[in-house]
Write a protein that holds these residues in place. Sequence first.
Motif, PDB file in Angstrom:
ATOM      1  N   ASP A 149       0.832  -1.201   0.000  1.00  8.50           N
ATOM      2  CA  ASP A 149       0.000   0.000   0.000  1.00  8.50           C
ATOM      3  C   ASP A 149       0.865   1.249   0.000  1.00  8.50           C
ATOM      4  N   HIS A 150       0.464   2.210  -0.827  1.00 11.37           N
ATOM      5  CA  HIS A 150       1.147   3.495  -0.949  1.00 11.37           C
ATOM      6  C   HIS A 150       0.078   4.572  -1.000  1.00 11.37           C
ATOM      7  N   GLN A 151       0.450   5.810  -0.716  1.00  6.28           N
ATOM      8  CA  GLN A 151      -0.540   6.886  -0.730  1.00  6.28           C
ATOM      9  C   GLN A 151      -1.162   7.073  -2.116  1.00  6.28           C
ATOM     10  N   TYR A 152      -0.482   6.614  -3.152  1.00  9.54           N
ATOM     11  CA  TYR A 152      -1.011   6.758  -4.504  1.00  9.54           C
ATOM     12  C   TYR A 152      -1.554   5.451  -5.077  1.00  9.54           C
ATOM     13  N   GLY A 153      -1.764   4.432  -4.242  1.00 14.88           N
ATOM     14  CA  GLY A 153      -2.348   3.210  -4.753  1.00 14.88           C
ATOM     15  C   GLY A 153      -1.862   1.977  -4.029  1.00 14.88           C
ATOM     16  N   ASN A 154      -2.033   0.819  -4.657  1.00 10.07           N
ATOM     17  CA  ASN A 154      -1.640  -0.446  -4.052  1.00 10.07           C
ATOM     18  C   ASN A 154      -1.398  -1.484  -5.130  1.00 10.07           C
ATOM     19  N   VAL A 155      -0.674  -2.534  -4.755  1.00 10.41           N
ATOM     20  CA  VAL A 155      -0.406  -3.667  -5.630  1.00 10.41           C
ATOM     21  C   VAL A 155      -0.658  -4.941  -4.831  1.00 10.41           C
ATOM     22  N   VAL A 156      -1.324  -5.921  -5.459  1.00 11.38           N
ATOM     23  CA  VAL A 156      -1.641  -7.185  -4.796  1.00 11.38           C
ATOM     24  C   VAL A 156      -1.199  -8.328  -5.706  1.00 11.38           C
ATOM     25  N   PHE A 157      -0.438  -9.284  -5.124  1.00 10.97           N
ATOM     26  CA  PHE A 157       0.005 -10.472  -5.853  1.00 10.97           C
ATOM     27  C   PHE A 157      -0.554 -11.707  -5.168  1.00 10.97           C
ATOM     28  N   GLY A 158      -1.073 -12.639  -5.964  1.00 10.09           N
ATOM     29  CA  GLY A 158      -1.510 -13.905  -5.407  1.00 10.09           C
ATOM     30  C   GLY A 158      -2.977 -14.159  -5.618  1.00 10.09           C
ATOM     31  N   ARG A 159      -3.516 -15.072  -4.833  1.00 13.19           N
ATOM     32  CA  ARG A 159      -4.943 -15.423  -4.896  1.00 13.19           C
ATOM     33  C   ARG A 159      -5.733 -14.392  -4.104  1.00 13.19           C
ATOM     34  N   VAL A 205     -18.900 -13.578  -6.291  1.00 10.38           N
ATOM     35  CA  VAL A 205     -20.008 -14.528  -6.112  1.00 10.38           C
ATOM     36  C   VAL A 205     -20.112 -14.949  -4.642  1.00 10.38           C
ATOM     37  N   ALA A 206     -20.084 -13.969  -3.762  1.00 10.26           N
ATOM     38  CA  ALA A 206     -20.022 -14.265  -2.325  1.00 10.26           C
ATOM     39  C   ALA A 206     -21.286 -14.930  -1.802  1.00 10.26           C
ATOM     40  N   TRP A 207     -22.367 -14.928  -2.573  1.00 10.69           N
ATOM     41  CA  TRP A 207     -23.592 -15.583  -2.118  1.00 10.69           C
ATOM     42  C   TRP A 207     -23.409 -17.093  -1.983  1.00 10.69           C
ATOM     43  N   ARG A 208     -22.673 -17.705  -2.889  1.00 13.77           N
ATOM     44  CA  ARG A 208     -22.456 -19.145  -2.808  1.00 13.77           C
ATOM     45  C   ARG A 208     -21.464 -19.446  -1.684  1.00 13.77           C
ATOM     46  N   GLN A 209     -21.499 -20.668  -1.186  1.00 18.42           N
ATOM     47  CA  GLN A 209     -20.662 -21.012  -0.041  1.00 18.42           C
ATOM     48  C   GLN A 209     -19.172 -20.988  -0.390  1.00 18.42           C
ATOM     49  N   ASN A 210     -18.820 -21.396  -1.608  1.00 13.22           N
ATOM     50  CA  ASN A 210     -17.424 -21.342  -2.041  1.00 13.22           C
ATOM     51  C   ASN A 210     -17.255 -20.102  -2.910  1.00 13.22           C
ATOM     52  N   GLU A 211     -16.596 -19.109  -2.394  1.00 12.07           N
ATOM     53  CA  GLU A 211     -16.442 -17.835  -3.093  1.00 12.07           C
ATOM     54  C   GLU A 211     -15.549 -17.976  -4.324  1.00 12.07           C
ATOM     55  N   GLN A 212     -15.786 -17.145  -5.342  1.00 17.73           N
ATOM     56  CA  GLN A 212     -14.923 -17.105  -6.525  1.00 17.73           C
ATOM     57  C   GLN A 212     -13.763 -16.139  -6.280  1.00 17.73           C
ATOM     58  N   THR A 213     -12.535 -16.643  -6.431  1.00 11.66           N
ATOM     59  CA  THR A 213     -11.356 -15.800  -6.265  1.00 11.66           C
ATOM     60  C   THR A 213     -10.441 -15.949  -7.476  1.00 11.66           C
ATOM     61  N   TYR A 214      -9.437 -15.065  -7.546  1.00 11.04           N
ATOM     62  CA  TYR A 214      -8.638 -14.909  -8.754  1.00 11.04           C
ATOM     63  C   TYR A 214      -7.149 -15.040  -8.433  1.00 11.04           C
ATOM     64  N   ASP A 215      -6.430 -15.789  -9.271  1.00 12.52           N
ATOM     65  CA  ASP A 215      -4.983 -15.923  -9.145  1.00 12.52           C
ATOM     66  C   ASP A 215      -4.317 -14.977 -10.139  1.00 12.52           C
ATOM     67  N   GLY A 216      -3.497 -14.063  -9.643  1.00 13.84           N
ATOM     68  CA  GLY A 216      -2.839 -13.124 -10.539  1.00 13.84           C
ATOM     69  C   GLY A 216      -2.299 -11.926  -9.786  1.00 13.84           C
ATOM     70  N   ALA A 217      -2.273 -10.796 -10.465  1.00 17.04           N
ATOM     71  CA  ALA A 217      -1.748  -9.556  -9.890  1.00 17.04           C
ATOM     72  C   ALA A 217      -2.690  -8.410 -10.219  1.00 17.04           C
ATOM     73  N   LEU A 218      -2.858  -7.521  -9.251  1.00 12.41           N
ATOM     74  CA  LEU A 218      -3.727  -6.363  -9.424  1.00 12.41           C
ATOM     75  C   LEU A 218      -3.003  -5.115  -8.948  1.00 12.41           C
ATOM     76  N   ALA A 219      -3.119  -4.033  -9.713  1.00 10.35           N
ATOM     77  CA  ALA A 219      -2.523  -2.749  -9.326  1.00 10.35           C
ATOM     78  C   ALA A 219      -3.576  -1.657  -9.434  1.00 10.35           C
ATOM     79  N   GLN A 220      -3.628  -0.821  -8.434  1.00 12.41           N
ATOM     80  CA  GLN A 220      -4.513   0.347  -8.445  1.00 12.41           C
ATOM     81  C   GLN A 220      -3.676   1.600  -8.217  1.00 12.41           C
ATOM     82  N   ILE A 221      -3.874   2.585  -9.084  1.00 13.41           N
ATOM     83  CA  ILE A 221      -3.171   3.858  -8.987  1.00 13.41           C
ATOM     84  C   ILE A 221      -4.206   4.960  -8.809  1.00 13.41           C
ATOM     85  N   LYS A 222      -3.914   5.890  -7.893  1.00 14.20           N
ATOM     86  CA  LYS A 222      -4.813   7.014  -7.632  1.00 14.20           C
ATOM     87  C   LYS A 222      -4.046   8.314  -7.867  1.00 14.20           C
TER      88      LYS A 222
END
Length: 415
Positions: free
Chosen positions: A120-130, A144-161
């Motif tokens: 986490d940084h003041q101008y955004g964040n980066v996430v690696f993994g599931r 899909v949080a309604w179902r008992q087994n939630e859907q999640t994602y393997d990869g990388a995400l970056a957000q810049i503000k």
Amino acid sequence: MPRATLTPIALALLSLSAPAFAAEDLANLVNQGKVSVDARYRYENVDQDNALNNADAQTLRTRIGLQSGKWYGLSGLVEADNVSRIGDASYNSTRNGQGDYSVVADPDGSEINQALLRYDHQYGNVVFGRQRINLDNQRFVGGVAWRQNEQTYDGALAQIKPLAGMTLTYAYIDNINTIFGPDDNRFDNKTNPANIEGHSHLINAQYVVMPELTLTAYSYLLGLDNIAASAASPLGSLASQTNGLRANGTLGAFSYAAEYAQQKDYADNPLELDSDYRLAEIGYTWQGVLFKGGYEVLGGDDGAGNRAFQTPLATKHAFQGWADVFLTTPKDGIEDAYVGVTAPLWGGQLQAWYHDFDAEQGSDSYGDEIDLSYGHPIPGVKGLGALAKYATYSSDDDALTVDTDKFWLQLQYTY
């Protein structure tokens, strides 16, 4: 030689700036960590007007998480899930071989739900993994949080503000852990794999211009290799490129949303896709009661196979009725005209919705649906809540859909 002295003002400035240069203790990762526990019991009944036996499912989802503290903006999270059946398996979980029963898509199993590193940084964040990814209202990408087994994602995400009110999001995904996991077996099929493989790119740019207007532009490039739109469709037929624009906001007691998107084929999709998505929605809040109405269209296509507008990564239960009749958009598309109310009642929350479904191409009526729910916290137990929920769908097109009633009772504890 005169001796240097520090004035009171200089001493004050140094004391204020000192924390900015202070070394952070690596032990913060452990000392500031938190353990989370979530347990959700659910009873689900499905009654369909077809040859299938009514489903009665009791399941318990248990989730335990360990969130670390932060060290120079770095943190980690590990979260494990277990879904267990309680009592008889009088339902088709899609993995238990009970094909004579209606589907309740909550297979048994244990899985790592999330395992990630975050910066986490003041101008955004980066996430690696599931990780969990929910974009906008989850119409195109959600957990899909309604179902008992939630859907999640393997990869990388970056957000810049880069500016106040602006968020630029990019994610690369190479595997999607679906609600049908954690494992495949001889009872699964090409419409419900435990893991969706392929290279996908999620691009989302949002700018909050003012409280009255938020603008979002997005491009979702989904390379989904081992899944099909239907049992009769070829693998890869859900690979798509969806580009769209969304505007939403509030004006006093009123709220609104307007959205348009176009979907084309992508990657190695053997089908040529070309369909549109349209949404117009307006709401009004009066003394804490929200009234809302909308019109949503997922376009159809008269080409061979089902080439209609699809949203394979969406949290679909939140759209087009809770009976989940239209998880796959019919070939002729769908128009959903809906009205609803959300109101506080006796310390809980009541919801009531009505949907009218028609084909986007042609003049066929699919049917209508009524949805009701009431949720309430359990007095005296912090974090414990109860929910009762009911959906009834009445079909006007027996060749495509059947009358469907669903009922849920749920208890959830979160710590």
